[in-house]
Design an enzyme around this catalytic site. Structure first.
Site, PDB file in Angstrom:
ATOM      1  N   GLY A 106      88.799 -17.127  -0.378  1.00 53.29           N
ATOM      2  CA  GLY A 106      87.666 -16.018  -0.687  1.00 53.29           C
ATOM      3  C   GLY A 106      88.633 -15.621  -2.141  1.00 53.29           C
ATOM      4  O   GLY A 106      89.349 -15.740  -2.537  1.00 53.29           O
ATOM      5  N   SER A 107      87.391 -15.081  -2.912  1.00 55.93           N
ATOM      6  CA  SER A 107      87.862 -14.613  -4.500  1.00 55.93           C
ATOM      7  C   SER A 107      87.452 -13.198  -4.584  1.00 55.93           C
ATOM      8  O   SER A 107      86.176 -12.776  -4.063  1.00 55.93           O
ATOM      9  CB  SER A 107      87.530 -15.552  -5.295  1.00 55.93           C
ATOM     10  OG  SER A 107      86.677 -15.239  -6.005  1.00 55.93           O
ATOM     11  N   ASP A 111      89.845   2.282  -0.260  1.00 58.27           N
ATOM     12  CA  ASP A 111      88.399   1.011  -0.333  1.00 58.27           C
ATOM     13  C   ASP A 111      88.184   0.272   1.197  1.00 58.27           C
ATOM     14  O   ASP A 111      87.905  -0.369   1.341  1.00 58.27           O
ATOM     15  CB  ASP A 111      89.147  -0.001  -1.276  1.00 58.27           C
ATOM     16  CG  ASP A 111      88.032  -0.548  -2.341  1.00 58.27           C
ATOM     17  OD1 ASP A 111      86.526  -0.043  -1.377  1.00 58.27           O
ATOM     18  OD2 ASP A 111      87.554  -2.605  -1.852  1.00 58.27           O
ATOM     19  N   PHE A 151      90.338  -9.028  -8.506  1.00 51.43           N
ATOM     20  CA  PHE A 151      90.736  -9.115  -9.001  1.00 51.43           C
ATOM     21  C   PHE A 151      92.320 -10.055  -8.487  1.00 51.43           C
ATOM     22  O   PHE A 151      92.992 -10.411  -9.083  1.00 51.43           O
ATOM     23  CB  PHE A 151      92.749  -8.081  -9.021  1.00 51.43           C
ATOM     24  CG  PHE A 151      91.875  -6.785 -10.135  1.00 51.43           C
ATOM     25  CD1 PHE A 151      92.465  -6.510 -10.884  1.00 51.43           C
ATOM     26  CD2 PHE A 151      90.545  -5.809  -9.053  1.00 51.43           C
ATOM     27  CE1 PHE A 151      91.879  -5.727 -11.555  1.00 51.43           C
ATOM     28  CE2 PHE A 151      90.609  -4.629  -9.411  1.00 51.43           C
ATOM     29  CZ  PHE A 151      91.385  -4.557 -10.868  1.00 51.43           C
ATOM     30  N   GLY A 152      91.852 -11.636  -8.107  1.00 54.74           N
ATOM     31  CA  GLY A 152      92.066 -12.784  -7.760  1.00 54.74           C
ATOM     32  C   GLY A 152      91.905 -13.136  -6.414  1.00 54.74           C
ATOM     33  O   GLY A 152      90.343 -13.570  -6.151  1.00 54.74           O
TER      34      GLY A 152
END
EC number: 2.7.11.1
Length: 200
Positions: A9-10, A143, A13-14
Site C-alpha cells: 500500500g501507499s 492518528d 508519506f510513503g
C-alpha cells in the site's frame, strides 16, 4: 539482506512493501521526500521511530531503520517492521478485503460479515492494551483509526503507522502545534480540534 517482494500500500508519506530481511518476512516502509513539504516528510520519518525500542504484543514492532537510500530513489529513509499481514480493522468493519468478504453469517445481506461480540470485545481490549502501553512510555499516536490497526492471522490487533506520533516530555507535548503533517481530521481527539496541547 533486504529484498522487496510486493507492494502492500501507499499513503501520504510513503509506500509499504512486503519483504524479506535476513530471511524473515517483514514490512518495509519507504518514506518519500515530499517536494511540497520536506519538513513534514522528515517529521513523519522520525515520528515512526518513536516506537523503535518498544516491544509489545499490540504494537507493530520496528526491526531496523536507515536513512541511506540510492540517489535514484526519492526516499528519506527506510523503516523495517515486523510483518503483521495486510488486514486492518477498517477492512473488517467495512468489508473491504477479500479475506473478510461476505460469509454465511452475513446479516442483512449487506456484503460484509458482521463482527461477533467476542471479536468486538477482543479487538477493543487489544487496542486499549496497546494504547495504555504507549501512553505509559510517553507516546501518543495522534492518528489512531481503523486503517492503522492491523489484525494478524491469529486475530490479534496491533497498532501501527506512527508517522504522526509524538514523544511527550513529562506527559505534555512541547508545542501546542501538533501533528504538523496531518493525521486524519475525522478521527482527531477533541483537544486537538480545539488546538490544545497533547497529553497522555
Amino acid at each position: 539482506q533486504l529484498c522487496l517482494l510486493q507492494p502492500l500500500g501507499s499513503g501520504g508519506f510513503g509506500s509499504v512493501y512486503k519483504a524479506t530481511y535476513h530471511g524473515a518476512t517483514v514490512a518495509v516502509k519507504q518514506v518519500k521526500k515530499s517536494s511540497k513539504n520536506r519538513l513534514a516528510s522528515r517529521q513523519s520519518f522520525w515520528a515512526e521511530l518513536n516506537v523503535a525500542r518498544l516491544q509489545h504484543a499490540n504494537v507493530v514492532r520496528v526491526v531496523a531503520a536507515s536513512t541511506c537510500a540510492p540517489a535514484s530513489q526519492n526516499s528519506l529513509g527506510t523503516i523495517i517492521m515486523e510483518y503483521v499481514g495486510n488486514i486492518t480493522l477498517h477492512h473488517v468493519i467495512y468489508g473491504t478485503s477479500d479475506a473478510w468478504r461476505q460469509g454465511e453469517d452475513d446479516e442483512g445481506g449487506c456484503g460484509k460479515k458482521a463482527l461477533s461480540m467476542e471479536e468486538t470485545v477482543c479487538y477493543s481490549c487489544d487496542i486499549m492494551t496497546g494504547l495504555a502501553f504507549l501512553h505509559s512510555q510517553g507516546i501518543v499516536h495522534l492518528d489512531l483509526k481503523p486503517a492503522n490497526v492491523f489484525i494478524t492471522e491469529q486475530g490479534v490487533c496491533k497498532i501501527g503507522d506512527f508517522g504522526c506520533s509524538q514523544k511527550l516530555e513529562d506527559g505534555l507535548s512541547q508545542s501546542p502545534q501538533v501533528c504538523q503533517q496531518g493525521g486524519t481530521y475525522t478521527h482527531r481527539a477533541p483537544e486537538l480540534l480545539k488546538g490544545e496541547r497533547v497529553t497522555a
